[in-house]
Motif scaffolding. Structure first.
Motif, PDB file in Angstrom:
ATOM      1  N   ALA A  31       0.844  -1.203   0.000  1.00  0.00           N
ATOM      2  CA  ALA A  31       0.000   0.000   0.000  1.00  0.00           C
ATOM      3  C   ALA A  31       0.876   1.248   0.000  1.00  0.00           C
ATOM      4  O   ALA A  31       0.579   2.226  -0.693  1.00  0.00           O
ATOM      5  CB  ALA A  31      -0.928  -0.005   1.209  1.00  0.00           C
ATOM      6  N   GLN A  32       1.967   1.193   0.741  1.00  0.00           N
ATOM      7  CA  GLN A  32       2.893   2.329   0.774  1.00  0.00           C
ATOM      8  C   GLN A  32       3.533   2.537  -0.599  1.00  0.00           C
ATOM      9  O   GLN A  32       3.679   3.674  -1.061  1.00  0.00           O
ATOM     10  CB  GLN A  32       3.957   2.076   1.842  1.00  0.00           C
ATOM     11  CG  GLN A  32       4.807   3.268   2.164  1.00  0.00           C
ATOM     12  CD  GLN A  32       5.741   2.975   3.319  1.00  0.00           C
ATOM     13  OE1 GLN A  32       6.413   1.936   3.341  1.00  0.00           O
ATOM     14  NE2 GLN A  32       5.781   3.867   4.279  1.00  0.00           N
ATOM     15  N   LEU A  33       3.897   1.456  -1.275  1.00  0.00           N
ATOM     16  CA  LEU A  33       4.474   1.566  -2.615  1.00  0.00           C
ATOM     17  C   LEU A  33       3.465   2.153  -3.604  1.00  0.00           C
ATOM     18  O   LEU A  33       3.825   2.973  -4.458  1.00  0.00           O
ATOM     19  CB  LEU A  33       4.965   0.203  -3.100  1.00  0.00           C
ATOM     20  CG  LEU A  33       6.199  -0.339  -2.384  1.00  0.00           C
ATOM     21  CD1 LEU A  33       6.450  -1.795  -2.775  1.00  0.00           C
ATOM     22  CD2 LEU A  33       7.413   0.518  -2.669  1.00  0.00           C
ATOM     23  N   ALA A  34       2.205   1.759  -3.483  1.00  0.00           N
ATOM     24  CA  ALA A  34       1.163   2.322  -4.353  1.00  0.00           C
ATOM     25  C   ALA A  34       0.983   3.812  -4.061  1.00  0.00           C
ATOM     26  O   ALA A  34       0.844   4.621  -4.977  1.00  0.00           O
ATOM     27  CB  ALA A  34      -0.153   1.580  -4.154  1.00  0.00           C
ATOM     28  N   GLY A  35       0.993   4.159  -2.785  1.00  0.00           N
ATOM     29  CA  GLY A  35       0.863   5.571  -2.415  1.00  0.00           C
ATOM     30  C   GLY A  35       2.018   6.405  -2.927  1.00  0.00           C
ATOM     31  O   GLY A  35       1.830   7.524  -3.401  1.00  0.00           O
ATOM     32  N   ARG A  36       3.214   5.863  -2.847  1.00  0.00           N
ATOM     33  CA  ARG A  36       4.381   6.602  -3.347  1.00  0.00           C
ATOM     34  C   ARG A  36       4.359   6.713  -4.866  1.00  0.00           C
ATOM     35  O   ARG A  36       4.814   7.715  -5.421  1.00  0.00           O
ATOM     36  CB  ARG A  36       5.658   5.959  -2.836  1.00  0.00           C
ATOM     37  CG  ARG A  36       5.747   6.178  -1.324  1.00  0.00           C
ATOM     38  CD  ARG A  36       7.078   5.976  -0.749  1.00  0.00           C
ATOM     39  NE  ARG A  36       7.007   6.304   0.677  1.00  0.00           N
ATOM     40  CZ  ARG A  36       7.735   5.748   1.593  1.00  0.00           C
ATOM     41  NH1 ARG A  36       8.619   4.845   1.252  1.00  0.00           N
ATOM     42  NH2 ARG A  36       7.609   6.106   2.848  1.00  0.00           N
ATOM     43  N   ALA A  37       3.819   5.706  -5.532  1.00  0.00           N
ATOM     44  CA  ALA A  37       3.667   5.804  -6.990  1.00  0.00           C
ATOM     45  C   ALA A  37       2.676   6.908  -7.338  1.00  0.00           C
ATOM     46  O   ALA A  37       2.881   7.654  -8.304  1.00  0.00           O
ATOM     47  CB  ALA A  37       3.215   4.465  -7.569  1.00  0.00           C
ATOM     48  N   THR A  38       1.613   7.034  -6.541  1.00  0.00           N
ATOM     49  CA  THR A  38       0.662   8.132  -6.748  1.00  0.00           C
ATOM     50  C   THR A  38       1.365   9.471  -6.571  1.00  0.00           C
ATOM     51  O   THR A  38       1.207  10.387  -7.384  1.00  0.00           O
ATOM     52  CB  THR A  38      -0.517   8.020  -5.758  1.00  0.00           C
ATOM     53  OG1 THR A  38      -1.158   6.763  -5.957  1.00  0.00           O
ATOM     54  CG2 THR A  38      -1.505   9.146  -5.949  1.00  0.00           C
ATOM     55  N   GLY A  39       2.159   9.575  -5.510  1.00  0.00           N
ATOM     56  CA  GLY A  39       2.925  10.807  -5.293  1.00  0.00           C
ATOM     57  C   GLY A  39       3.873  11.095  -6.440  1.00  0.00           C
ATOM     58  O   GLY A  39       4.013  12.242  -6.872  1.00  0.00           O
ATOM     59  N   ALA A  40       4.512  10.050  -6.956  1.00  0.00           N
ATOM     60  CA  ALA A  40       5.433  10.231  -8.082  1.00  0.00           C
ATOM     61  C   ALA A  40       4.700  10.792  -9.295  1.00  0.00           C
ATOM     62  O   ALA A  40       5.232  11.647 -10.008  1.00  0.00           O
ATOM     63  CB  ALA A  40       6.111   8.903  -8.428  1.00  0.00           C
ATOM     64  N   MET A  41       3.470  10.321  -9.515  1.00  0.00           N
ATOM     65  CA  MET A  41       2.704  10.850 -10.646  1.00  0.00           C
ATOM     66  C   MET A  41       2.481  12.351 -10.485  1.00  0.00           C
ATOM     67  O   MET A  41       2.614  13.118 -11.451  1.00  0.00           O
ATOM     68  CB  MET A  41       1.387  10.097 -10.809  1.00  0.00           C
ATOM     69  CG  MET A  41       1.563   8.708 -11.361  1.00  0.00           C
ATOM     70  SD  MET A  41       0.024   7.864 -11.750  1.00  0.00           S
ATOM     71  CE  MET A  41      -0.288   6.995 -10.229  1.00  0.00           C
ATOM     72  N   PHE A  42       2.157  12.784  -9.268  1.00  0.00           N
ATOM     73  CA  PHE A  42       1.994  14.220  -9.028  1.00  0.00           C
ATOM     74  C   PHE A  42       3.312  14.952  -9.248  1.00  0.00           C
ATOM     75  O   PHE A  42       3.339  16.029  -9.852  1.00  0.00           O
ATOM     76  CB  PHE A  42       1.469  14.485  -7.610  1.00  0.00           C
ATOM     77  CG  PHE A  42       0.003  14.280  -7.467  1.00  0.00           C
ATOM     78  CD1 PHE A  42      -0.891  15.248  -7.899  1.00  0.00           C
ATOM     79  CD2 PHE A  42      -0.504  13.118  -6.906  1.00  0.00           C
ATOM     80  CE1 PHE A  42      -2.252  15.065  -7.777  1.00  0.00           C
ATOM     81  CE2 PHE A  42      -1.870  12.923  -6.777  1.00  0.00           C
ATOM     82  CZ  PHE A  42      -2.745  13.900  -7.217  1.00  0.00           C
TER      83      PHE A  42
END
Length: 182
Positions: free
Chosen positions: A11-22
């Motif tokens: 879940a943390q990796l998915a969240g960080r991927a979301t942040g990376a998109m931003f």
């Protein structure tokens, strides 16, 4: 217990991927501003857009890989608190940028809007680093604030120099790449 830890990590990796998109989107906006202000023309703008899309594709693949774990973590009290703080910090960031931009314009210091915006964007990463338990956000925040403080004094164009856009965009792109590290 191990399955729970694995889900939390994913879940943390998915969240960080979301942040990376931003990071990649907002970095591209800053870099497009640089290309436009520095009169680099359409080829530079197209190149930035192409690289941004490639970076977004990498982040999207990472997100999709770990999104199921993020769905399991979505409705916890901790996640709701994180979302609430994220929204408050972002609302405060945009309000501060808008209000201070008006103040700078009214004081005849409109050239300082870009370094001010970069500094506030950097500052907004500091509480988010704590809330998301993501120490690299501290590095991003400090880098943005330090860059905003230094480039107007070092660049030949002062606070209106195109390098402000360039530096902010590169910091965000590097931060996005860092968020996707294994």
């Amino acid at each position: 217990m191990q399955a729970t830890d694995s889900l939390r990590t994913e879940a943390q990796l998915a969240g960080r991927a979301t942040g990376a998109m931003f990071f990649f989107v907002f970095g591209a906006v800053w870099l497009e501003g640089w290309a436009t202000q520095a009169h680099e023309g359409a080829p530079a703008c197209a190149g930035i857009a192409f690289v941004a899309l490639a970076l977004l594709a990498v982040a999207w693949r990472r997100y999709r890989r770990y999104a199921p774990a993020l769905a399991h973590a979505q409705d916890t009290p901790e996640r709701r608190r994180m979302k609430r703080v994220f929204n408050i910090v972002n609302a405060a960031q945009w309000t501060a940028i808008f209000v201070l931009a008006q103040v700078l314009v009214n004081l005849g210091k409109g050239a300082w809007i870009i370094p001010m915006a970069i500094a506030i964007i950097g500052l907004h990463f500091l509480p988010l680093a704590h809330v998301f338990r993501n120490p690299p956000h501290y590095v991003t925040g400090v880098a943005m604030v330090a860059f905003a403080a230094l480039y107007p004094r070092l660049a030949s164009g002062g606070p209106a120099a195109p390098v402000g856009f360039l530096g902010a965009g590169l910091i965000l792109w590097l931060s996005g790449a860092w968020a996707l590290r294994a």
